[in-house]
Design a protein around this motif. Structure first.
Motif, PDB file in Angstrom:
ATOM      1  N   GLN A  70       0.343  16.125   9.289  1.00 57.54           N
ATOM      2  CA  GLN A  70      -0.905  15.384   9.126  1.00 57.54           C
ATOM      3  C   GLN A  70      -0.666  13.885   9.185  1.00 57.54           C
ATOM      4  O   GLN A  70       0.466  13.408   9.105  1.00 57.54           O
ATOM      5  CB  GLN A  70      -1.568  15.748   7.803  1.00 57.54           C
ATOM      6  N   GLY A  71      -1.752  13.145   9.323  1.00 54.85           N
ATOM      7  CA  GLY A  71      -1.652  11.694   9.261  1.00 54.85           C
ATOM      8  C   GLY A  71      -1.574  11.228   7.822  1.00 54.85           C
ATOM      9  O   GLY A  71      -1.955  11.946   6.903  1.00 54.85           O
ATOM     10  N   PRO A  72      -1.069  10.029   7.596  1.00 56.51           N
ATOM     11  CA  PRO A  72      -0.976   9.494   6.229  1.00 56.51           C
ATOM     12  C   PRO A  72      -2.357   9.339   5.586  1.00 56.51           C
ATOM     13  O   PRO A  72      -3.330   9.003   6.252  1.00 56.51           O
ATOM     14  CB  PRO A  72      -0.305   8.131   6.430  1.00 56.51           C
ATOM     15  N   GLN A  73      -2.393   9.564   4.260  1.00 55.14           N
ATOM     16  CA  GLN A  73      -3.616   9.378   3.479  1.00 55.14           C
ATOM     17  C   GLN A  73      -3.378   8.248   2.478  1.00 55.14           C
ATOM     18  O   GLN A  73      -2.376   8.248   1.764  1.00 55.14           O
ATOM     19  CB  GLN A  73      -3.963  10.660   2.727  1.00 55.14           C
ATOM     20  N   PHE A  74      -4.316   7.321   2.405  1.00 55.42           N
ATOM     21  CA  PHE A  74      -4.202   6.151   1.542  1.00 55.42           C
ATOM     22  C   PHE A  74      -4.283   6.548   0.072  1.00 55.42           C
ATOM     23  O   PHE A  74      -5.214   7.245  -0.342  1.00 55.42           O
ATOM     24  CB  PHE A  74      -5.327   5.175   1.887  1.00 55.42           C
TER      25      PHE A  74
ATOM     26  N   GLN B 123       1.818  11.480   3.198  1.00 62.67           N
ATOM     27  CA  GLN B 123       1.739  12.169   4.484  1.00 62.67           C
ATOM     28  C   GLN B 123       2.255  13.593   4.332  1.00 62.67           C
ATOM     29  O   GLN B 123       3.470  13.812   4.202  1.00 62.67           O
ATOM     30  CB  GLN B 123       2.532  11.429   5.566  1.00 62.67           C
TER      31      GLN B 123
ATOM     32  N   TYR C  96       0.929   5.473   0.838  1.00 64.63           N
ATOM     33  CA  TYR C  96       0.284   6.557   1.568  1.00 64.63           C
ATOM     34  C   TYR C  96       1.058   7.846   1.325  1.00 64.63           C
ATOM     35  O   TYR C  96       2.282   7.833   1.159  1.00 64.63           O
ATOM     36  CB  TYR C  96       0.270   6.276   3.075  1.00 64.63           C
TER      37      TYR C  96
ATOM     38  N   SER D 254       0.853  -1.195   0.000  1.00 64.03           N
ATOM     39  CA  SER D 254       0.000   0.000   0.000  1.00 64.03           C
ATOM     40  C   SER D 254       0.879   1.232   0.000  1.00 64.03           C
ATOM     41  O   SER D 254       1.975   1.220   0.570  1.00 64.03           O
ATOM     42  CB  SER D 254      -0.894   0.031   1.246  1.00 64.03           C
TER      43      SER D 254
ATOM     44  N   ARG E 281      -5.832  -2.965  -6.176  1.00 65.97           N
ATOM     45  CA  ARG E 281      -6.992  -3.592  -5.529  1.00 65.97           C
ATOM     46  C   ARG E 281      -7.932  -2.547  -4.934  1.00 65.97           C
ATOM     47  O   ARG E 281      -9.136  -2.718  -4.933  1.00 65.97           O
ATOM     48  CB  ARG E 281      -6.510  -4.561  -4.459  1.00 65.97           C
ATOM     49  N   GLN E 282      -7.343  -1.492  -4.374  1.00 62.31           N
ATOM     50  CA  GLN E 282      -8.144  -0.420  -3.799  1.00 62.31           C
ATOM     51  C   GLN E 282      -7.467   0.895  -4.142  1.00 62.31           C
ATOM     52  O   GLN E 282      -6.250   0.949  -4.323  1.00 62.31           O
ATOM     53  CB  GLN E 282      -8.212  -0.529  -2.266  1.00 62.31           C
ATOM     54  N   ARG E 283      -8.267   1.961  -4.165  1.00 60.22           N
ATOM     55  CA  ARG E 283      -7.716   3.270  -4.473  1.00 60.22           C
ATOM     56  C   ARG E 283      -8.384   4.312  -3.591  1.00 60.22           C
ATOM     57  O   ARG E 283      -9.596   4.266  -3.371  1.00 60.22           O
ATOM     58  CB  ARG E 283      -7.931   3.621  -5.941  1.00 60.22           C
ATOM     59  N   GLY E 284      -7.581   5.228  -3.088  1.00 63.45           N
ATOM     60  CA  GLY E 284      -8.104   6.335  -2.310  1.00 63.45           C
ATOM     61  C   GLY E 284      -8.474   7.490  -3.214  1.00 63.45           C
ATOM     62  O   GLY E 284      -8.514   7.363  -4.435  1.00 63.45           O
ATOM     63  N   ASN E 285      -8.722   8.644  -2.613  1.00 63.88           N
ATOM     64  CA  ASN E 285      -9.191   9.803  -3.349  1.00 63.88           C
ATOM     65  C   ASN E 285      -8.023  10.608  -3.929  1.00 63.88           C
ATOM     66  O   ASN E 285      -7.759  11.725  -3.505  1.00 63.88           O
ATOM     67  CB  ASN E 285     -10.050  10.682  -2.428  1.00 63.88           C
TER      68      ASN E 285
ATOM     69  N   GLN F 267      -3.539   0.403  -3.215  1.00 62.75           N
ATOM     70  CA  GLN F 267      -2.980  -0.857  -2.745  1.00 62.75           C
ATOM     71  C   GLN F 267      -2.856  -1.827  -3.915  1.00 62.75           C
ATOM     72  O   GLN F 267      -3.745  -1.900  -4.767  1.00 62.75           O
ATOM     73  CB  GLN F 267      -3.891  -1.471  -1.678  1.00 62.75           C
TER      74      GLN F 267
END
Lengths: 112, 118
Positions: free
Chosen positions: B41-45, B37, B35, B33, B55-59, B48
């Motif tokens: 700030q916290g990490p953003q996805f 960061q 990310y 995966s 398999r997956q995608r964030g924004n 993956q």
């Protein structure tokens, strides 16, 4: 919209004091992980909690997962200067596999 | 046992350029995966990869793309760089395709690549 709200954002305390960091959400998570991150490095896993109401202890650190699996807390007893760092909570949801949603982090500074 | 390794550690690019970041997963892990960061700030996805497929995608926009190789290593590509792409890019691996939850979903992170876009 931040799915995981972490508080406080900043915390500066004296060595020997106790502290609690909170991680809250309106969503249910299948597991919640706490990480610690130091400057220039990636997050290092501290603990994973998976059962509602679960409490885990790691030396002076106590982690709790809420009964409804929507919130978590990290309590540090007798903080030491070596505890200084960015603490991150991250949740995994049933439908998202291993994809993690992170909170904004709590920057902890422990002063001597 | 080598952990997650990322290269390069630091990178400076100018707006409009393209960049490729690399990641080797922890031994025995097959899922990677990525990310982003931003500072403070916290990490953003981002996305993956498993079995060489996303398999997956964030924004994140299509300027962000990736690839996974048969040896499970992965690349993150960013085209047409913007100033706002400046961040720490983290790679994490899991044994997602093997073992049982929750252990198989525990992510281990690399030290990251610090990208600065000028």
């Amino acid at each position: 919209t931040q799915l995981l709200e972490q508080s406080p954002q900043f915390l500066s305390i004296q060595e020997g004091e106790n502290l609690t960091v909170y991680c809250n959400s309106s969503s249910v998570f299948s597991s919640l992980q706490w990480y610690r991150q130091e400057p220039g490095e990636g997050p290092v896993l501290l603990v994973t909690v998976v059962t509602g109401g679960e409490v885990k202890k790691l030396k002076r650190l106590t982690f709790q997962f809420g009964d409804a699996r929507k919130d978590s807390s990290l309590h540090i007893t007798a903080a030491q200067t070596g505890d200084t760092g960015l603490y991150l909570c991250a949740g995994a949801r049933e439908t998202s596999g291993s994809r993690l949603t992170f909170g904004e982090g709590t920057q902890l500074t422990v002063n001597p | 046992d080598a952990g997650v390794t990322q290269s390069p550690t630091h990178l400076i690019k100018t707006r409009g350029q393209q960049v490729t970041l690399r990641c080797s997963p922890k031994s025995g892990h097959d899922t990677v995966s990525w990310y982003q960061q931003a500072l403070g700030q916290g990490p953003q996805f981002i996305f993956q990869y498993y079995e060489e497929e996303e398999r997956q995608r964030g924004n994140f926009p299509d300027r962000f793309s990736g690839h996974q190789f048969p040896n499970y290593s992965s690349e993150l590509n960013v085209n047409a760089l913007l100033l706002g792409d400046s961040a720490l890019y983290l790679c994490a691996s899991t044994a997602g395709g093997k073992g049982h939850a929750p252990a198989k979903n525990i992510q281990y992170f690399g030290a990251g690549t610090r990208l600065s876009v000028l």
